[in-house]
Design a protein around this motif. Structure first.
Motif, PDB file in Angstrom:
ATOM      1  N   LYS A   1      -2.894  -0.232   0.913  1.00 23.00           N
ATOM      2  CA  LYS A   1      -3.081  -0.508   2.013  1.00 23.00           C
ATOM      3  C   LYS A   1      -4.504   0.102   2.324  1.00 23.00           C
ATOM      4  O   LYS A   1      -4.811   1.438   2.262  1.00 23.00           O
ATOM      5  CB  LYS A   1      -2.253   0.178   2.803  1.00 23.00           C
ATOM      6  N   LEU A   2      -5.241  -0.586   2.897  1.00 24.06           N
ATOM      7  CA  LEU A   2      -6.949   0.083   3.133  1.00 24.06           C
ATOM      8  C   LEU A   2      -7.224   0.512   4.478  1.00 24.06           C
ATOM      9  O   LEU A   2      -7.794   1.469   4.819  1.00 24.06           O
ATOM     10  CB  LEU A   2      -7.941  -1.002   2.679  1.00 24.06           C
ATOM     11  N   SER A   3      -6.144   0.061   5.391  1.00 24.99           N
ATOM     12  CA  SER A   3      -6.344   0.340   6.812  1.00 24.99           C
ATOM     13  C   SER A   3      -5.070  -0.322   7.529  1.00 24.99           C
ATOM     14  O   SER A   3      -4.328  -1.000   6.873  1.00 24.99           O
ATOM     15  CB  SER A   3      -7.666  -0.073   7.580  1.00 24.99           C
ATOM     16  N   ALA A   4      -4.937  -0.088   8.799  1.00 28.73           N
ATOM     17  CA  ALA A   4      -3.645  -0.813   9.573  1.00 28.73           C
ATOM     18  C   ALA A   4      -3.534  -2.176   9.162  1.00 28.73           C
ATOM     19  O   ALA A   4      -2.505  -2.906   9.102  1.00 28.73           O
ATOM     20  CB  ALA A   4      -3.842  -0.589  11.011  1.00 28.73           C
ATOM     21  N   ASP A   5      -4.887  -2.988   9.354  1.00 27.13           N
ATOM     22  CA  ASP A   5      -4.790  -4.535   9.074  1.00 27.13           C
ATOM     23  C   ASP A   5      -5.321  -4.948   7.552  1.00 27.13           C
ATOM     24  O   ASP A   5      -5.318  -5.985   7.339  1.00 27.13           O
ATOM     25  CB  ASP A   5      -5.623  -4.927   9.957  1.00 27.13           C
ATOM     26  N   ASP A   6      -5.917  -4.009   6.929  1.00 21.51           N
ATOM     27  CA  ASP A   6      -6.628  -4.254   5.598  1.00 21.51           C
ATOM     28  C   ASP A   6      -5.738  -4.119   4.461  1.00 21.51           C
ATOM     29  O   ASP A   6      -5.082  -2.742   4.461  1.00 21.51           O
ATOM     30  CB  ASP A   6      -7.983  -4.073   5.461  1.00 21.51           C
ATOM     31  N   SER A   7      -5.601  -4.970   3.447  1.00 27.25           N
ATOM     32  CA  SER A   7      -5.108  -4.365   2.223  1.00 27.25           C
ATOM     33  C   SER A   7      -5.764  -5.242   0.942  1.00 27.25           C
ATOM     34  O   SER A   7      -6.358  -6.124   1.041  1.00 27.25           O
ATOM     35  CB  SER A   7      -3.557  -4.730   2.148  1.00 27.25           C
TER      36      SER A   7
END
Length: 118
Positions: free
Chosen positions: A59-65
């Motif tokens: 998980k890179l951020s809340a919306d990015d993976s």
């Protein structure tokens, strides 16, 4: 009556499960933040095939993976090896990209896919 099946399940810090089938297949799986599976297939008298597949998501951020996955299969009798590796990047809900590399007897094959939702 079907083939005998032995199941193995271990729960703890990492969940491990496995299955042994009477006609020649052993499967061991690890399910955690990452997933991995090892299969030894010796059903046919002229081959023993070992396969390993693995996937891990970041998980890179809340919306990015970013999801990395790959697999390798080798026939231990004839030496044939084939496999694949891939990276899938999801940026927010509207954009994703996937890069995949496959290899085997016919040589490498690379594919790239870009998805944009409008």
């Amino acid at each position: 009556m079907g083939d005998p099946v032995v199941e193995l399940r271990i729960k703890g810090a990492t969940d491990l499960s496995g299955e042994f089938k009477g006609k020649g297949e052993l499967t061991v799986s690890v399910t955690d933040a990452a997933k991995a599976k090892l299969v030894v297939d010796y059903k046919r008298p002229d081959s023993i095939v070992v396969s390993l597949d693995s996937t891990v998501g970041i998980k890179l951020s809340a919306d990015d993976s970013l999801v990395l996955s790959g697999g390798l299969t080798q026939d231990l009798v004839n030496g044939e090896v084939k496999g694949r590796v891939s990276a899938h990047l999801r940026i927010a809900k509207d954009l994703s990209a996937e890069l995949e590399q496959r290899f085997g007897a016919s040589g490498p094959v690379t594919s790239f896919e870009l998805r944009l939702k409008l």
